[in-house]
Design an enzyme around this catalytic site. Structure first.
Site, short mmCIF file in Angstrom:
data_model
loop_
_atom_site.label_atom_id
_atom_site.label_comp_id
_atom_site.label_asym_id
_atom_site.label_seq_id
_atom_site.Cartn_x
_atom_site.Cartn_y
_atom_site.Cartn_z
N ARG A 158 -7.42 15.17 3.43
CA ARG A 158 -6.13 15.61 3.99
C ARG A 158 -5.05 15.66 2.92
NH1 ARG A 158 -8.19 12.48 8.02
NH2 ARG A 158 -6.93 10.65 7.55
N ASP A 159 -5.10 14.71 1.99
CA ASP A 159 -4.11 14.76 0.89
C ASP A 159 -4.22 16.08 0.13
OD1 ASP A 159 -2.89 12.25 1.19
OD2 ASP A 159 -4.55 11.25 0.19
N HIS A 195 0.82 -1.21 0.00
CA HIS A 195 0.00 0.00 0.00
C HIS A 195 0.86 1.27 0.00
CE1 HIS A 195 -3.71 2.26 0.97
NE2 HIS A 195 -2.91 3.04 1.67
N HIS A 212 -10.29 2.85 -0.68
CA HIS A 212 -10.42 2.36 0.69
C HIS A 212 -11.20 1.05 0.65
CE1 HIS A 212 -9.68 4.36 4.81
NE2 HIS A 212 -8.56 4.30 4.12
N ASN A 213 -10.75 0.18 -0.26
CA ASN A 213 -11.50 -1.05 -0.54
C ASN A 213 -11.53 -2.01 0.64
OD1 ASN A 213 -11.49 0.09 -3.07
ND2 ASN A 213 -9.92 -1.25 -3.91
N SER A 259 -4.36 -0.26 -5.90
CA SER A 259 -4.93 -1.12 -4.88
C SER A 259 -4.87 -2.56 -5.38
CB SER A 259 -6.39 -0.72 -4.61
OG SER A 259 -6.99 -1.68 -3.75
#
Lengths: 742, 221
Positions: free
Chosen positions: A111-112, A44, A90-91, A540
C-alpha cells in the site's frame, strides 16, 4: 492494567507527553483524543527517538524525485519511468502471530508503494530468526515464510529475493523486514495530501474491525516480556486478506489513470487517525470525519476503536464532489467498497487545520485537535547515549590467534541453500525477473503492466550483518552498505538509492542509542562517499529478546540501475575450466566480526577489517563494467564466510570443484576473513591476462588464485572437501534443520 | 483472455502472445460475449482469492457459461495454472488439482515432456520433446480416478508430463486435454518461458500452437 493506572499510561504515553497534549489543546484531552495522540506519538509512528539522528543521512541527488518523509522514496529510472522504493519492519507482530504478522507486513508495504501511484512489481524479504535448534524459532520461521508466500503470491506481486539468517540474538524477537519496489509512468506520481475545501474523503477497501487496535503503541513500541504477556498481545495483530488488497491495487491504479483522485493515503499503523491527520496536515487543511460513515465489521464499536483500528486493506482517497460518482462506479467494478467518511475543511479562524471527529455528519463533536499537532508536535527525544563500558576490552580481544580447528567442517557449517524459503514465493510474475532469489542481487527488467518495455534493468539487494555491527556499529554498518552496493555492481548495475530498516533494541538504553547513532554515521559516510542517497527508511526499536537487546541490525536495500540489460548477468557460479581471479586486496586481513569466529569459537570481539572507500568506489566501477561487457563467466562478492564460503558457493552452484594455486590463499585468516571490497570472478583462461591488465589499470588489485575443475574443493594445505559433500550439505541443511521435530 | 478479480497472470500472457504475433484482450468475468475471439485463455492467479477452493467460485462467474459454449463449438480454450483449476471445477476438463504432496507452495523451473500432440496446445511440438517451464502453485497435484486415468491415457489426452514429479501428480501429469483436444489445461506457465533473457524460451512452441489453432477456421458443431 492496574485499575488505578492513569489512562494515558495505559495507552503508552508518558506523563510529560500527556502534559504536552493538554498544553496543545489548552484543555485536558478526552479519551478519544488521548487515544489518537497515543498512536500518533508512538515510537513507531513518530520516530521520536531517532528523528534527530536520521537528519544526518544524505538524501539528495539529481535523480531523486521524492526523498524520506513520504510513503516511499521515488527515483527517476530513465525512459519516462519512476521507481518507488520502501522498506518496513513487521518484527513485533510476527513474533506474536508469525503468519499474519508477516502477511500483513507484505500488505502494508504494497500500500505504501501504490499510494505513490506506482504498481508494486517486486518485494524482498530480509528475515532473521532465532537458532534452528529452538522449536519456537522454527515455528516462527515456518509461519513467517508461509505468511509471505500466502499473501504475496495471492496478491500477485513477486518476491524476488531477501535474506534468511538464524542467530541466537533473535530468539523470540525475529526481524521480519520487507522491501517493495514499484514502477510508474513518471507523470503519475501521486502524493498523500488533501487539498480543496469541500473535497471528500473516501474510504476504500475493507470494513473496519477491532483488529490491530493500538498495534503501533502496545505492540511495536515496547519490548517483549513473558509468554503470557505475548499471548495477551495477539489481538493487537491484524489479519490480512490478499484478495481484498489485489482488488484495491487494481481499483486505485485505475482511479489514478482516470485522474479521479486529488490525493491518497494508505491506512497502516494508527489507521484512520494517521491517514486523515497526515493528508490534512501535509495539505495544510483541516478535515471533518464522521464515525458512523465508516463501514464497521461489528456493531457497538466505540469511536476510539474506529479511529485507531489497524484493519488491513484500506485506503483514504481525496476526491472532488464532481468525481464522486465516477469513483464509486469504478470501485464497484472491482468490488471494492467505497464510502464518503469525511470532508476537507478550510477553517480560516484557526492557524492550523483542525481534525474534527463527529459521531455523524452534523452530529456531536467527539474530538477536535490541530491535525498537524499529531505529527509536527510529536515529541523529539535526544535520548542519552553512551558506548558500552567494556568497549576497549572487547576491541582488544581479537580472534586472530584462536585455534584454527577443523577447517573443512567449519566451511561445511556455513553452506545453506535458501531455496527452502524462496521456492515458496512466486518470483517470476510480470516477466521482469532475470535473476531471482539466490544471486548476489535480484535483477529485473525495467517495466511492468502498462509501461513500454525498456532495455534498462534494475538490480536490488538487501543486506545486513549483526555480527559486524555488534563488533562496531559504525564500521559494521559501513561494511553492510559497501557490501550491498557491491552486490548490485556484480549484477552490472550502478547503485543509485538506498533505503534502510534500522532494527535496534530499547532506545531507553544508552548503549542502544549509541549503536543507532553510530550506525547512522557509518551509513552516512559510505552513502556520501559513493553518492548514494538515502530515499527512505524505517526504524524499529524495542527489539528485545529474552531480556536483552538484539545485536544492532541495520538492514539496507540498495537499488542499482542497468543501462542496457540485453544478456543475463554472469551467475555466482564457477564454469568448468575457468580461471579464478580475486579482485581487491589479497592477503590476510583479520577475522574480527567473522562468521568463522562466531561459529567455531562463539567469539564476537576484536575490530573489523578496514574499509577503504576510495578503493571500494574503484572496485564498483570496474566490476560494473566487466559485467556489462560480459567479460567474466561467473562473479560473486566475498562477504559472510570469507573467501572460503564465496568459492564453495560458486563451486556448488556451478557443479564443479576448484584448486587454488599454492600460496595464493596464504593462511586460515585469508580463507575466512570478511574484509570488504573483494570479488571473485571466473574468466576464460585465454582472457585472464587481459582482464588482469584492465582491472589493475583501473586501480584495483587482481590476483589469479586458482582454476575451476574436478570434483573437490581444494585450497592448498588448508581445505579439501568433495563437491558432493559440499553440495549435499548445502542442499539439505535447511530442510533437515527445519524438519527436526522438537 | 478471461479476467476474474484476483487473476494476476493476464499481463504476462498478453505480452507473450503479442511477442509471438498474436493479439489478446481482456474479457471481464461478468461479460458473456466471446463472439469476437478465436481462442480463450484462462490465466493464472487467484481468481476470487482462491477462497473455498481454487476455481470453486470462478466457475460460477457469468463468463464461464460462454467459455463452455465456446469450447463446445470447438474453440481453443487453454487454462494455465489457476485457469486449469477453474476448467476442472467447471467440468470442462477431467480430474482435480489438490495440494502439492509437499504441502508447500512451489515456484521453480521443471522439465516437462510432450506426450501427445493431439491438443491445440501441443500440436506444434513433437512427442518426446522436453521443455523447461516454470511452475508456480500450491494446488498442482493432479488427481483423478483410475478409470479416468485409463481413459486419458488410452485416448492420448495426457499432453505434458513432469520428468521429475514435483507435486505428487498422478502419473506425473502436468497437462491434459478434452476428448476433442480443443480444451487444454496445464499447471506450468508457458507464458513465463518465452524469452531467453528470463531463463527459458521453451514455452513459445506451446503458445504458437494455440495461435495457430486460433487462426484455423472452425465449423461450429
Amino acid at each position: 492494567m492496574a485499575d488505578d493506572e492513569p489512562m494515558h499510561r495505559a495507552l503508552g504515553l508518558t506523563d510529560t507527553e500527556a502534559a504536552d497534549i493538554e498544553r496543545i489543546l489548552d484543555r485536558p484531552p478526552n479519551h478519544l483524543e488521548l487515544a489518537m495522540f497515543a498512536v500518533m506519538w508512538s515510537e513507531h509512528c513518530s520516530y521520536k527517538s531517532s528523528r534527530l539522528h536520521l537528519k544526518r543521512l544524505p538524501t539528495e541527488a539529481p535523480w531523486v524525485l521524492v526523498g524520506p518523509g513520504e510513503n516511499a522514496g521515488v527515483v527517476d529510472a530513465g525512459d519516462g519511468v519512476a521507481v518507488a522504493l520502501r522498506i518496513e519492519s513487521h518484527n513485533h507482530p510476527s513474533a506474536v502471530e508469525p503468519y499474519q504478522g508477516a502477511a500483513t507486513g507484505v500488505g502494508g508495504i504494497l500500500r505504501d508503494i501504490f499510494t505513490m501511484g506506482a504498481r508494486p512489481i517486486a518485494t524482498m524479504d530480509p528475515l532473521r530468526f532465532g537458532p534452528l535448534d529452538d522449536a519456537r524459532s522454527r515455528w516462527i520461521a515456518e509461519g513467517v515464510v508461509s505468511g509471505i508466500s500466502g499473501y504475496g503470491n495471492s496478491v500477485g506481486v513477486p518476491t524476488v529475493g531477501g535474506e534468511l539468517v538464524f542467530d541466537e540474538t533473535y530468539a523470540d524477537n525475529p526481524l521480519v523486514n520487507v522491501l517493495c519496489l514499484g514502477v510508474m509512468p513518471i507523470d503519475r506520481l501521486v502524493l498523500g495530501r488533501a487539498s480543496g475545501s469541500g473535497n471528500l474523503a473516501v474510504l476504500l477497501g475493507s470494513s473496519t474491525g477491532r483488529d490491530g487496535i493500538g498495534g503501533v503503541s502496545v505492540l511495536a513500541s515496547a519490548g517483549f516480556g513473558d509468554a503470557e504477556a505475548e499471548q495477551a498481545k495477539r489481538p493487537s495483530v491484524q489479519v490480512g486478506d490478499p484478495f481484498e488488497e489485489k482488488r484495491l491495487i487494481e481499483a486505485c491504479l485505475a482511479l489514478y489513470d482516470a485522474g479521479l483522485v486529488v490525493g491518497i493515503q494508505d491506512l497502516g499503523g494508527a489507521g484512520l487517525t494517521c491517514a486523515t491527520s497526515e493528508t490534512a496536515s501535509r495539505g495544510g487543511v483541516g478535515m471533518d470525519v464522521f464515525v458512523d460513515a465508516v463501514p464497521q465489521r461489528e456493531p457497538g464499536m466505540a469511536p476510539f476503536e474506529v479511529m485507531t483500528s489497524e484493519s488491513q486493506e484500506r485506503m483514504l482517497a481525496i476526491v472532488t464532489p464532481a468525481d464522486l460518482d465516477a469513483v464509486l462506479a469504478l470501485c464497484d467494478r472491482w468490488e471494492v467498497r467505497a464510502s464518503v467518511v469525511g470532508r476537507v475543511t478550510d477553517d480560516a479562524t484557526h492557524e492550523r487545520g483542525r481534525l474534527r471527529i463527529f459521531d455523524r455528519e452534523g452530529g456531536v463533536l467527539l474530538a477536535d485537535v490541530p491535525a498537524a499537532s499529531l505529527h509536527e508536535d510529536a515529541p523529539l527525544y535526544d535520548r542519552p547515549m553512551s558506548p558500552p563500558e567494556d568497549l576497549a576490552a572487547r576491541h582488544a580481544d581479537a580472534p586472530d590467534a584462536l585455534p584454527r580447528g577443523d577447517v573443512d567442517a567449519a566451511l561445511l557449517g556455513m553452506l545453506a541453500d535458501t531455496s527452502w524459503a524462496s521456492s515458496q514465493y512466486d518470483h517470476q510474475l510480470f516477466l521482469n525477473t532475470v535473476v531471482g532469489p539466490g544471486g548476489d542481487a535480484a535483477v529485473l527488467r525495467l517495466g511492468g503492466p502498462g509501461l513500454p518495455r525498456s532495455q534498462r534493468g534494475l538490480a536490488l539487494s538487501t543486506d545486513g550483518n549483526a555480527r559486524w555491527c555488534a563488533v562496531d556499529p559504525r564500521a559494521g554498518t559501513a561494511m553492510v552498505v559497501a557490501e550491498s552496493t557491491l552486490n548490485v555492481a556484480c549484477a552490472g548495475a550502478r547503485p543509485v538509492a538506498l533505503v534502510n530498516c534500522l532494527n535496534f533494541g530499547n532506545p531507553e538504553h544508552p548503549e542502544v542509542m549509541w549503536q543507532l547513532s553510530e550506525a547512522i554515521d557509518g551509513m552516512s559516510e559510505v552513502c556520501r562517499a559513493l553518492g548514494v542517497p538515502v530515499i527512505g527508511g524505517n526504524v524499529s526499536l524495542y527489539n528485545e529478546s529474552r531480556g536483552r537487546d538484539i545485536d544492532p541490525t541495520p538492514v539496507v536495500g540498495v537499488l542499482g540501475l542497468i543501462d542496457s540489460l540485453v544478456r543475463r548477468p554472469p551467475p555466482a557460479a564457477l564454469l568448468d575450466g575457468a580461471e579464478i581471479v580475486l579482485l581487491g586486496r589479497p592477503g590476510a586481513l583479520g577475522l574480527g566480526g567473522s562468521r568463522w569466529a562466531a561459529d567455531v569459537h562463539d567469539h564476537r570481539g576484536g575490530t573489523l577489517p578496514a574499509l577503504d572507500l576510495d578503493a571500494h568506489a574503484k572496485l564498483l566501477a570496474v566490476v560494473q563494467e566487466l559485467v556489462a561487457d560480459g567479460a567474466v563467466s561467473g562473479i560473486h562478492d566475498v562477504a559472510e564466510g570469507g573467501l572460503a564460503a564465496c568459492l564453495a558457493e560458486m563451486a556448488v552452484k556451478g557443479a564443479v570443484g576448484f584448486t587454488t594455486i599454492a600460496g595464493a590463499i596464504a593462511d586460515h585468516d585469508a580463507l575466512f576473513s570478511e574484509a570488504p571490497s573483494r570479488v571473485v570472478v571466473g574468466v576464460d583462461p585465454s582472457e585472464t591476462a587481459g582482464l588482469v591488465v584492465r582491472v589493475t589499470a583501473a586501480g584495483v588489485p587482481a590476483t589469479v588464485i586458482g582454476r575451476a575443475g574436478g570434483d573437490r574443493l581444494v585450497v592448498d594445505g588448508l581445505l579439501d572437501v568433495t563437491l558432493e559433500d559440499a553440495t549435499r550439505t548445502w542442499r539439505e541443511f535447511l530442510p533437515r534443520a527445519l524438519s527436526s521435530a522438537g | 483472455m478471461v479476467l476474474f478479480p484476483g487473476s494476476n497472470c493476464e499481463h504476462d500472457v498478453i505480452e507473450s502472445v503479442s511477442l509471438l504475433g498474436g493479439q489478446a484482450d481482456v474479457v471481464w468475468h461478468g461479460d458473456t460475449d466471446l463472439s469476437a475471439y478465436d481462442a480463450v485463455v484462462v490465466p493464472g492467479g487467484f481468481a476470487h482469492g482462491d477462497y473455498l477452493r481454487p476455481g470453486a467460485i470462478a466457475r460460477f462467474s457469468p463468463v464461464m457459461s460462454a467459455v463452455a459454449a465456446f469450447a463446445a463449438g470447438g474453440g481453443p480454450v487453454v487454462g494455465i495454472c489457476n485457469g486449469f483449476q477453474v476448467l476442472t471445477e467447471a467440468g470442462l476438463l477431467p480430474g482435480a488439482l489438490q495440494k502439492n504432496a509437499g504441502l508447500k507452495f512451489l515456484c521453480t523451473t521443471v522439465e516437462c515432456e510432450v506426450v501427445s500432440t493431439r491438443s491445440v496446445l501441443t500440436a506444434g511440438a513433437s512427442v518426446g520433446q522436453v521443455l523447461r517451464l516454470p511452475i508456480n502453485h500450491f494446488e498442482g497435484n493432479f488427481t483423478c480416478s483410475p478409470s479416468t486415468l485409463a481413459e486419458l491415457e488410452a485416448e492420448e489426452r495426457v499432453v505434458l508430463r513432469y520428468r521429475d514429479n514435483p507435486n505428487g501428480s498422478t502419473a506425473s501429469i502436468a497437462g491434459v486435454c478434452s476428448a476433442a483436444g480443443n480444451v487444454v489445461g496445464l499447471m506450468p506457465h508457458p507464458e513465463r518461458a518465452c524469452n531467453a533473457l528470463l531463463g527459458s524460451a521453451d514455452g513459445q512452441v506451446l503458445l504458437r500452437s494455440v495461435l495457430s489453432a486460433a487462426r484455423t477456421p472452425r465449423v461450429p458443431a
